[in-house]
Design a protein around this motif. Structure first.
Motif, PDB file in Angstrom:
ATOM      1  N   UNK A 274      44.437  19.637  43.659  1.00  0.00           N
ATOM      2  CA  UNK A 274      45.628  20.419  43.315  1.00  0.00           C
ATOM      3  C   UNK A 274      45.426  21.268  42.063  1.00  0.00           C
ATOM      4  N   UNK A 275      44.253  21.188  41.459  1.00  0.00           N
ATOM      5  CA  UNK A 275      43.954  21.952  40.243  1.00  0.00           C
ATOM      6  C   UNK A 275      43.105  23.172  40.605  1.00  0.00           C
ATOM      7  N   UNK A 276      43.586  24.351  40.205  1.00  0.00           N
ATOM      8  CA  UNK A 276      42.885  25.606  40.505  1.00  0.00           C
ATOM      9  C   UNK A 276      42.696  26.396  39.213  1.00  0.00           C
ATOM     10  N   UNK A 277      41.494  26.419  38.660  1.00  0.00           N
ATOM     11  CA  UNK A 277      41.256  27.194  37.440  1.00  0.00           C
ATOM     12  C   UNK A 277      41.162  28.695  37.722  1.00  0.00           C
ATOM     13  N   UNK A 278      41.646  29.498  36.779  1.00  0.00           N
ATOM     14  CA  UNK A 278      41.565  30.952  36.938  1.00  0.00           C
ATOM     15  C   UNK A 278      40.868  31.565  35.714  1.00  0.00           C
ATOM     16  N   UNK A 279      39.562  31.354  35.591  1.00  0.00           N
ATOM     17  CA  UNK A 279      38.856  31.940  34.447  1.00  0.00           C
ATOM     18  C   UNK A 279      38.971  33.457  34.455  1.00  0.00           C
ATOM     19  N   UNK A 280      39.173  34.007  33.285  1.00  0.00           N
ATOM     20  CA  UNK A 280      39.268  35.460  33.185  1.00  0.00           C
ATOM     21  C   UNK A 280      37.926  36.069  32.813  1.00  0.00           C
ATOM     22  N   UNK A 281      37.620  37.190  33.405  1.00  0.00           N
ATOM     23  CA  UNK A 281      36.432  37.939  33.010  1.00  0.00           C
ATOM     24  C   UNK A 281      36.601  39.382  33.429  1.00  0.00           C
ATOM     25  N   UNK A 282      35.919  40.261  32.709  1.00  0.00           N
ATOM     26  CA  UNK A 282      35.941  41.678  33.075  1.00  0.00           C
ATOM     27  C   UNK A 282      34.527  42.159  33.390  1.00  0.00           C
ATOM     28  N   UNK A 283      33.607  41.194  33.568  1.00  0.00           N
ATOM     29  CA  UNK A 283      32.212  41.549  33.841  1.00  0.00           C
ATOM     30  C   UNK A 283      31.686  40.779  35.047  1.00  0.00           C
ATOM     31  N   UNK A 284      30.930  41.477  35.879  1.00  0.00           N
ATOM     32  CA  UNK A 284      30.413  40.891  37.110  1.00  0.00           C
ATOM     33  C   UNK A 284      29.496  39.705  36.871  1.00  0.00           C
ATOM     34  N   UNK A 285      28.667  39.780  35.830  1.00  0.00           N
ATOM     35  CA  UNK A 285      27.693  38.697  35.631  1.00  0.00           C
ATOM     36  C   UNK A 285      28.389  37.364  35.354  1.00  0.00           C
ATOM     37  N   UNK A 286      29.489  37.414  34.610  1.00  0.00           N
ATOM     38  CA  UNK A 286      30.219  36.170  34.339  1.00  0.00           C
ATOM     39  C   UNK A 286      30.996  35.708  35.562  1.00  0.00           C
ATOM     40  N   UNK A 287      31.465  36.648  36.355  1.00  0.00           N
ATOM     41  CA  UNK A 287      32.200  36.292  37.576  1.00  0.00           C
ATOM     42  C   UNK A 287      31.301  35.492  38.519  1.00  0.00           C
ATOM     43  N   UNK A 288      30.077  35.940  38.686  1.00  0.00           N
ATOM     44  CA  UNK A 288      29.143  35.240  39.568  1.00  0.00           C
ATOM     45  C   UNK A 288      28.836  33.842  39.048  1.00  0.00           C
TER      46      UNK A 288
END
Length: 330
Positions: A274-288
């Motif tokens: 039931x836990x869904x983290x939503x990390x923020x990023x504005x760069x593709x490398x961190x998203x991956x």
């Protein structure tokens, strides 16, 4: 990407969502925001199967919603779209909160217009207005559902008591609150309440606003426009103490062959479906890097080892300023 159910709605959302705030707001000045890279990051999110996108009307005073609209124009069916209302700006750029039925209806219309969509999938009250009964706020939000402008309702930084009152008026699908290796107060009565009612917990700032990535060596590396420079945890003495926790966790992450960010997200995912983290990023490398955390599995011994690190290292400083802390858990 793996998927989890949103509350009792039956909707499938990516186990790791995308916090979009930093693309337009809070973490820097105008020159720190790169629209081209942000749009490329949003496109990559869809390729990676990240369908839960989180924004709010206050991020860049609407700029973040407008940014997302450029992708939503052709990819709306691939995105589970969440936005929030409530914070209003004064002329001097300070904010106040307005959870009144009249304002929230205006705010919803404005968000729909900026996002260029017909309906918002998940609409949050960004905080609880202590001058308006939560039942009134949620009652007005429920009218938006009846009108077909909003599909599901959410609250952000609400107390267990407020969650129960709200849920009695209309089903709450998600509670968004700060939850990370560095912020665990939700584990007291709030998480028990959301589980009792079948509400998903959407964890924002799951990387401790960057502390739990190991990428910030000192507050001095942050730009002058970065709001973290004013937060207690980023003050020099507190920050140095918090780096001790980072160092200890990094040692464990290296032993597992993962990054500290992946450890931080995988630890949250392991707290429950039931836990869904939503990390923020504005760069593709961190998203991956963030998306790959769904592939990390911890044994009971691993979780115990992480817990031991946290027990032996105290987090220094509150997560917000005194004024900000008065608005959480209301």
């Amino acid at each position: 990407m793996q998927y989890r159910k949103l509350g009792k709605t039956g909707e499938s959302i990516s186990a790791i969502g995308l916090g979009c705030m930093g693309m337009s707001y809070a973490y820097g000045n105008a020159q720190d925001f790169n629209e081209q890279e942000s749009l490329a990051t949003l496109e990559l999110a869809l390729e990676l199967g990240i369908n839960l996108w989180d924004t709010a009307d206050m991020y860049g005073q609407g700029a973040n919603e407008i940014l997302l609209s450029k992708i939503l124009a052709t990819k709306r069916d691939k995105v589970f779209l969440a936005t929030k209302f409530g914070f209003r700006f004064r002329e001097d750029n300070t904010t106040y909160f307005d959870g009144s039925p009249k304002y929230l209806k205006q705010a919803c219309e404005a968000s729909l217009k900026r996002l260029k969509v017909d309906v918002i999938d998940l609409y949050y009250s960004h905080r609880i207005d202590d001058t308006v009964p939560v039942e009134e706020t949620v009652g007005a939000m429920a009218e938006l559902v009846k009108e077909g402008k909003v599909r599901y309702l959410g609250l952000s930084e609400a107390s267990a008591a407020s969650i129960k009152k709200a849920h009695a008026v209309h089903p709450i699908a998600a509670l968004q609150t700060e939850y990370s290796l560095f912020t665990r107060d939700v584990e007291n009565d709030i998480l028990a309440t959301t589980r009792e009612l079948g509400i998903s917990l959407v964890a924002y700032s799951p990387l401790g606003r960057g502390i739990a990535t190991g990428a910030i060596s000192s507050p001095d590396v942050l730009s002058d426009g970065d709001f973290r420079k004013g937060l207690p945890r980023f003050q020099q003495e507190n920050f140095q103490q918090n780096l001790q926790t980072v160092t200890a966790l990094e040692t464990f992450a290296k032993e597992k062959g993962i990054t500290l960010a992946q450890l931080s997200l995988a630890w949250l995912l392991a707290q429950g479906d039931d836990v869904v983290p939503i990390p923020g990023t504005k760069r593709r490398k961190y998203l991956q890097e963030n998306a790959a955390a769904v592939e990390v599995n911890f044994s009971k011994a691993d979780m115990a080892a992480i817990e031991n690190v946290l027990r032996n290292n105290t987090v220094a400083g509150e997560r917000y300023t005194e004024g900000g802390m008065k608005m959480v858990n209301r």
